[in-house]
Scaffold this motif. Structure first.
Motif, short mmCIF file in Angstrom:
data_model
loop_
_atom_site.label_atom_id
_atom_site.label_comp_id
_atom_site.label_asym_id
_atom_site.label_seq_id
_atom_site.Cartn_x
_atom_site.Cartn_y
_atom_site.Cartn_z
N LEU A 27 1.20 -0.63 0.02
CA LEU A 27 0.20 -0.01 0.29
C LEU A 27 0.98 1.56 -0.05
CD1 LEU A 27 -2.65 -0.71 2.62
CD2 LEU A 27 -3.13 -0.98 0.14
N GLU A 28 0.46 2.35 -1.06
CA GLU A 28 1.43 4.13 -0.91
C GLU A 28 1.25 4.55 0.56
OE1 GLU A 28 4.24 5.81 -2.21
OE2 GLU A 28 3.60 3.89 -2.63
N PRO A 29 1.66 4.29 1.39
CA PRO A 29 1.81 5.73 2.31
C PRO A 29 2.13 6.89 2.07
CG PRO A 29 3.37 4.39 3.50
CD PRO A 29 2.96 3.37 1.06
N LEU A 30 1.18 8.50 2.73
CA LEU A 30 1.81 9.76 2.68
C LEU A 30 1.45 9.54 4.31
CD1 LEU A 30 2.21 12.14 0.96
CD2 LEU A 30 -0.07 12.57 0.59
N VAL A 31 2.45 10.16 4.59
CA VAL A 31 2.83 11.05 6.00
C VAL A 31 2.89 12.43 5.57
CG1 VAL A 31 4.17 10.98 7.84
CG2 VAL A 31 4.45 8.69 6.81
N LEU A 32 2.05 12.98 6.32
CA LEU A 32 2.39 14.67 6.67
C LEU A 32 2.53 14.67 7.90
CD1 LEU A 32 -1.14 14.65 4.57
CD2 LEU A 32 0.78 14.92 3.42
N GLU A 33 3.29 15.98 7.86
CA GLU A 33 3.89 16.12 9.09
C GLU A 33 4.01 17.15 9.22
OE1 GLU A 33 5.22 16.95 12.83
OE2 GLU A 33 4.72 15.10 12.59
N ARG A 34 3.40 18.14 10.33
CA ARG A 34 3.08 19.93 10.34
C ARG A 34 4.84 20.49 10.91
NH1 ARG A 34 -0.77 21.67 14.85
NH2 ARG A 34 0.19 20.66 17.10
N MET A 377 5.16 -0.18 22.09
CA MET A 377 5.03 -1.18 21.47
C MET A 377 3.55 -1.64 21.23
SD MET A 377 7.23 -3.35 24.02
CE MET A 377 5.99 -3.71 25.28
N THR A 378 2.53 -0.55 21.77
CA THR A 378 1.40 -0.56 21.54
C THR A 378 1.22 -0.59 20.30
OG1 THR A 378 1.57 -0.62 24.54
CG2 THR A 378 -1.09 0.15 23.15
N GLY A 379 1.75 0.56 20.22
CA GLY A 379 1.41 1.55 18.78
C GLY A 379 1.53 0.85 17.60
N TYR A 380 3.21 0.84 18.10
CA TYR A 380 3.70 -0.49 17.18
C TYR A 380 2.67 -1.52 15.97
CZ TYR A 380 7.92 2.30 18.10
OH TYR A 380 9.30 3.68 17.88
N GLU A 381 1.70 -2.70 17.18
CA GLU A 381 1.53 -3.53 17.14
C GLU A 381 0.17 -3.10 16.39
OE1 GLU A 381 -0.80 -7.25 17.43
OE2 GLU A 381 0.77 -6.30 17.23
N GLN A 382 -0.97 -1.75 17.27
CA GLN A 382 -1.77 -1.17 16.83
C GLN A 382 -1.58 -0.75 14.70
OE1 GLN A 382 -2.44 2.68 18.31
NE2 GLN A 382 -3.58 1.88 20.10
N VAL A 383 -0.77 -0.45 14.69
CA VAL A 383 -0.16 -0.51 13.18
C VAL A 383 -0.05 -2.04 12.01
CG1 VAL A 383 -0.52 2.70 13.70
CG2 VAL A 383 1.74 0.88 13.32
N ARG A 384 0.66 -1.99 12.37
CA ARG A 384 0.65 -3.92 11.60
C ARG A 384 -0.71 -4.26 11.30
NH1 ARG A 384 0.02 -8.82 12.74
NH2 ARG A 384 -1.01 -7.85 14.90
N SER A 385 -1.39 -4.23 12.58
CA SER A 385 -2.94 -4.40 12.84
C SER A 385 -3.95 -3.81 11.51
CB SER A 385 -3.88 -5.29 13.88
OG SER A 385 -5.20 -5.28 14.21
N ILE A 386 -3.96 -2.66 11.60
CA ILE A 386 -4.21 -2.13 10.96
C ILE A 386 -4.16 -1.63 9.75
CG2 ILE A 386 -4.43 0.54 9.99
CD1 ILE A 386 -4.68 1.28 13.13
N ALA A 387 -2.55 -2.29 9.40
CA ALA A 387 -1.92 -2.33 7.87
C ALA A 387 -2.47 -3.62 7.06
CB ALA A 387 -0.71 -2.00 7.90
N ALA A 388 -2.50 -4.47 8.37
CA ALA A 388 -3.52 -5.78 7.60
C ALA A 388 -4.30 -6.00 7.24
CB ALA A 388 -2.73 -6.77 8.85
N GLU A 389 -4.66 -4.81 7.97
CA GLU A 389 -7.38 -4.93 7.53
C GLU A 389 -6.94 -3.80 6.45
OE1 GLU A 389 -11.16 -5.38 7.85
OE2 GLU A 389 -9.14 -6.41 9.67
N LEU A 390 -6.46 -2.88 6.20
CA LEU A 390 -6.16 -2.32 5.10
C LEU A 390 -5.92 -3.43 4.03
CD1 LEU A 390 -5.19 1.19 6.17
CD2 LEU A 390 -7.84 0.64 5.65
N ALA A 391 -4.96 -4.27 3.87
CA ALA A 391 -4.41 -4.61 2.68
C ALA A 391 -5.47 -5.98 2.61
CB ALA A 391 -3.05 -5.45 3.11
N GLY A 392 -6.30 -6.22 3.04
CA GLY A 392 -7.62 -7.20 2.98
C GLY A 392 -6.77 -8.64 3.94
N ASP A 393 -6.04 -8.44 4.81
CA ASP A 393 -5.55 -10.13 5.70
C ASP A 393 -5.84 -9.97 6.36
OD1 ASP A 393 -3.82 -11.91 6.44
OD2 ASP A 393 -2.06 -11.59 5.94
#
Length: 445
Positions: A27-34, A377-393
């Motif tokens: 998936l193609e991410p785009l990170v926006l940082e102020r 560590m909690t946040g890292y696990e959150q985004v691992r799961s979110i990325a998997a969900e968005l990828a259909g896994d």
């Protein structure tokens, strides 16, 4: 829709970890940082040492991305400062992600294309529009297939006032009230607090860090006085699990703070909820509680009572938030400081972080709302799961791939307000009683 990027708000530890996870899944991410660089918020507490070691501060996918370009991380069992975390990890990670990270891009709003939050028709078939403002004031809209808001809570600290709103006179006294751990290594900052009566308000790890630092200053400067103001009715489990803490550096912090209090360097006042801040003719402050207690002749106040999420930019997104914590409804029971004890903040992911707005997620500290004790560590696990969900896994999204250490602080305010409460024993080490000065009515010099 699938050709659009997944927009990630914030180039902090969790936002960049999300980008690495997304990229690894195609998936193609785009990170926006102020800010102007990665970890801009981390850089603002650069002098504070983390109580998590390097082994728990490098996200798995980020580590793999960095390893592919020859990055060699610091020793796994050492503890970085905020500055070291940003310079040795976050900035190299942003560089490895390349033009997938944009700086000077402030997200000021998120919506569905052509829909406000009221409109149902065709909502899920439309992409998100992310409204962005550049440093020069120009604006643009970026279409996205999904949005992960990992912008954190650093810009919105809680006030000194005991009702969640600024105390009367707090705004007028902002020149004497700080909301960050002071960097006493800076000579200018050190001079501000040396020889003064300093009040620290708060009971979390930031407050303990400030107390330890200021107690060192008090040893060098005999005229320095430190008062520690707690809203809760007793010190209770504030010092955490000590030697039983599974994060040793965090346990050590609590033990050092306890030692500073027991040595007499710090005066403790419990059950004090600030309602009014007054300034006398000499420019010094008085704090008055809702019960009429006073703490007078205060030179400086360091307010460290936690943070809260800024939800203003999400006014057109359909969120399902707990009415108490402002965290996702399914997550709130796992992190509620009024009821949870040590070890009950289980790893969680896309399922607990989902909202009625399809493919929108809060992640990182912002997902915790007003709850404390968030770990990277909690946040890292959150985004691992979110990325998997968005990828259909969906199977990977539902799988738990993290074992958490027990938390050193078992609860916040709420049930822990009452002096007679003993429910804080939980899974942590026994909490020994500590004599504390009760705030008195009338004047306290």
């Amino acid at each position: 829709m699938n050709e659009l990027p997944v927009v990630v708000v914030g180039a902090g530890p969790v936002g960049l970890a999300a980008a690495a996870e997304l990229a690894e899944r195609g998936l193609e991410p785009l990170v926006l940082e102020r800010g102007t660089h990665a970890g801009a918020a981390v850089a603002e507490w650069n002098h504070v040492r983390l109580f998590s070691p390097w082994s728990e501060l490098v996200a798995p996918a980020a580590g793999r991305l960095l390893a592919a370009i020859g990055w060699s991380g610091p020793a796994a069992d050492t503890y970085p400062t905020g500055s070291e975390w940003a310079e040795s990890y976050l900035r190299p990670l942003a560089s490895a992600l390349g033009d997938r990270v944009r700086f000077g891009a402030e997200v000021v709003g998120v919506a569905r294309r052509g829909r406000d939050r009221v409109v149902d028709s065709g909502r899920d078939d439309e992409p998100f529009t992310v409204h962005v403002r550049a440093a020069d004031g120009t604006e643009e809209r970026i279409a996205a297939q999904a949005v992960i808001d990992a912008s954190g809570t650093w810009p919105t600290p809680n006030p000194l006032g005991g009702e969640g709103l600024p105390a009367i006179g707090e705004r007028a006294a902002v020149d004497r009230i700080g909301y960050r751990v002071p960097d006493l290594g800076d000579p200018v900052v050190r001079a501000r607090y040396a020889g003064k009566h300093v009040v620290v308000a708060g009971s979390g790890h930031s407050a303990l860090t400030a107390l330890v630092a200021l107690s060192g200053l008090a040893k060098e400067s005999a005229d320095t006085r430190i008062s520690w103001v707690l809203r809760r009715g007793s010190v209770g489990n504030t010092f955490g699990g000590g030697d039983a803490d599974q994060l040793p550096a965090r346990g050590a912090l609590g033990l050092r703070a306890r030692a500073a209090v027991e040595s007499g360097l710090i005066t403790v006042l419990t059950g004090f909820r600030t309602e009014t801040v007054e300034r006398d003719e000499d420019g010094r402050l008085s704090l008055i509680s809702s019960a009429g207690q006073r703490l007078d002749r205060v030179d400086e106040v360091v307010t460290l009572s936690g943070f809260r999420p800024d939800l203003g930019l999400l006014s057109e997104i359909r969120l399902d938030l707990d009415p108490t914590l402002q965290a996702p409804v399914a997550l709130a029971p796992l992190i509620d400081p009024n009821v949870h004890s040590c070890g009950t903040v289980y790893p969680h992911g896309a399922k607990e972080l989902a909202h009625p707005e399809k493919d929108f997620f809060l992640a990182g500290m912002k997902s915790y709302g007003r709850a404390p004790t968030f770990l990277a560590m909690t946040g890292y696990e959150q985004v691992r799961s979110i990325a998997a969900e968005l990828a259909g896994d969906h199977e990977a999204a539902a799988r738990v791939e993290l074992r958490m250490a027990e938390t050193g602080v078992c609860g916040g305010a709420g049930l822990f307000d009452e002096p007679e409460d003993t429910a804080s024993a939980g899974c942590c080490a026994e909490v020994l009683p500590l004599a504390a000065a009760a705030p008195q009515r009338g004047r306290t010099s």
